[in-house]
Enzyme design. Structure first.
Site, short mmCIF file in Angstrom:
data_model
loop_
_atom_site.label_atom_id
_atom_site.label_comp_id
_atom_site.label_asym_id
_atom_site.label_seq_id
_atom_site.Cartn_x
_atom_site.Cartn_y
_atom_site.Cartn_z
N ASP A 11 42.97 -28.24 -55.21
CA ASP A 11 43.44 -29.75 -55.72
C ASP A 11 45.30 -30.30 -56.60
OD1 ASP A 11 40.43 -30.14 -55.44
OD2 ASP A 11 39.81 -30.17 -57.66
N ASP A 130 30.73 -37.81 -53.36
CA ASP A 130 30.36 -36.87 -54.28
C ASP A 130 29.16 -37.77 -54.52
OD1 ASP A 130 32.91 -35.54 -54.04
OD2 ASP A 130 33.73 -37.54 -55.09
#
Lengths: 255, 203
Positions: A11, A130
């Site tokens: 990330d 997600d």
């Protein structure tokens, strides 16, 4: 035989690596290119860069990071975060990424999947999804904007639509498992893997080396993604592969 | 000098850097003069068959590549760059290829496995060749494709087993080499294949 892939995910915010626990509480662990090269040495099968704040902030810096990484890695690189248009795909691929993962924008404009796969080939179009179990446990809803917004769209309907539109791969993150470090969401993965014929990458919940071997044994997913396990040097990719090999899971090893 | 042909099909940074790390003198070019002077030519490519052929045509590179082939200069096509070396492709629409390798490139709908064939698969060696001198049977290389070549056994140097079929991985005819996988994305094994290509070029 096709090897099961192990994919460290980085990330990235402002050109630096961070790891969010349930998308909050960020902690800087360094330069993405150096970290990605270390994973390459450890026999990672691919690296994912996720520009987590890209939806909201300027993304100029990531372009340089992608270019440096793509030039130095000897394994494929997938980049996602804040991809909105065909132009974004073009920019990311032009500086050397092999795949682009798209999330919120695909929900808002599903045709983007088709346009991107027609222009660049299905193999570089990864749809990141997600999802979270509905309160009545009747299935899962798809979330966007880094998990902030429930679209109300059913997970299975969405992944099937992605496949029909030309997605090359599904990167499936369970929001229920993400950040818990209690293992991958086996139930969600099994359901999605059975619903589509394209590769599925398991994401969210990896807390230990055995979790990766478990997800390959218990589901037919093609790859497993993990972040903190590798970032905080609790395990190397090599060590995870050693466990997988002992459990007769086909993995690529350094020789 | 190795010419990496730039015909606007994907980024050439990773293949160029992989070659440079092996101390090869590399030029990324679409200039016919440079290409014709090269000791070896790399034809990369990501995208679709018709677009790749159209771009080669627009850059007037089809004749140039035919000259390179006639001069016996080693040419290595990678992924889509390999596929256009064949006679014909069926991606999007039926399209004539360069015809340097025998056979056609078709969608892999006969495989009993997921498409695209994406990820690391093992090489099975069909005929020994200097390009694979540092490779061991069973070594993993990185594939990403939905179409595969259908070629002759003579030209099939190595393949990967996938969904019940043999996916041609390395196809070679004389000085023309096709690599379906990406050596520049295939870790240590890929480096060894590029090193062997370097040795083929300099001998």
């Amino acid at each position: 035989m096709l090897a099961k892939r192990i994919i460290p995910c980085l990330d990235i915010k402002d050109g630096k690596v961070v790891k969010g626990v349930n998308f909050v509480g960020l902690k800087d662990v360094g330069d993405p290119v150096e970290l990605a090269k270390e994973y390459d040495r450890q026999c990672a099968d691919e690296v994912v860069f996720l520009d987590i704040t890209a939806t909201y902030e300027d993304r100029g810096i990531i372009k340089d990071v992608i270019q440096r990484a793509a030039n130095e890695l000897s394994i494929p690189l997938c980049v996602g975060g804040g991809i909105r248009s065909l132009e974004d795909f073009r920019m990311i691929l032009s500086v050397g990424a092999d795949k682009v993962s798209v999330n919120s924008a695909a929900i808002k404009n599903p045709q983007l999947i088709k346009e991107a796969s027609d222009e660049f080939g299905v193999q570089c179009v990864v749809v990141a999804v997600d999802a979270k179990m509905r309160e009545d446990h009747s299935g899962w809803d798809v979330y966007i904007a880094g998990g902030r917004e429930n679209t109300g769209i059913d997970l299975l309907e969405w992944v099937k639509k992605c496949e029909a539109l030309g997605a090359g791969e599904i990167l499936l993150t369970s929001m229920d498992a993400d950040g818990t470090r209690e293992g991958f969401d086996i139930e969600m993965l099994k359901t999605v893997v059975e619903a589509v014929h394209i590769p599925v990458i398991a994401s969210g919940g990896c807390g230990g080396k055995e979790d990766i071997a478990d997800v390959f044994e218990k589901t037919n997913c093609d790859a497993a993604l993990a972040a903190s396990l590798f970032h905080y040097q609790e395990a190397t990719v090599d060590e995870v592969k050693e466990i997988c090999a002992k459990r007769h899971i086909p993995v690529r090893r350094n020789r | 000098m190795i010419a990496v042909i730039d015909y606007h099909v994907g980024n050439l940074g990773s293949v160029t850097n992989a070659l440079r790390r092996l101390d090869m003198d590399v030029e990324v070019t679409s200039d016919p003069e440079v290409i014709l002077q090269a000791d070896g030519v790399i034809l990369p490519g990501v995208g679709t068959f018709p677009v790749a052929m159209k771009n080669l045509e627009n850059e007037h590179l089809i004749e140039v590549l035919n000259e390179v082939k006639a001069k016996k200069t080693p040419i290595m096509g990678i992924c889509l760059g390999m596929q256009v070396l064949f006679e014909k492709g069926y991606e999007v629409e039926e399209t004539k290829g360069l015809g340097f390798l025998d056979g056609e490139v078709k969608y892999m709908d006969d495989v009993k496995a997921k498409i695209p064939h994406m990820g690391w698969n093992q090489l099975v060696i069909n005929h020994p060749h200097p390009l694979l001198k540092y490779v061991q049977e069973g070594d993993y290389v990185y594939f990403v494709h939905s179409y595969r070549a259908h070629t002759t056994d003579d030209e099939l140097i190595a393949y990967a087993s996938y969904g019940g079929v043999k996916v041609p991985a390395v196809v070679i005819k004389d000085n023309v080499i096709g690599c379906q996988f990406h050596p520049e994305k295939s870790g240590e094994v890929g480096k060894k294949i590029l090193l062997a290509f370097k040795e083929l070029v300099s001998c």
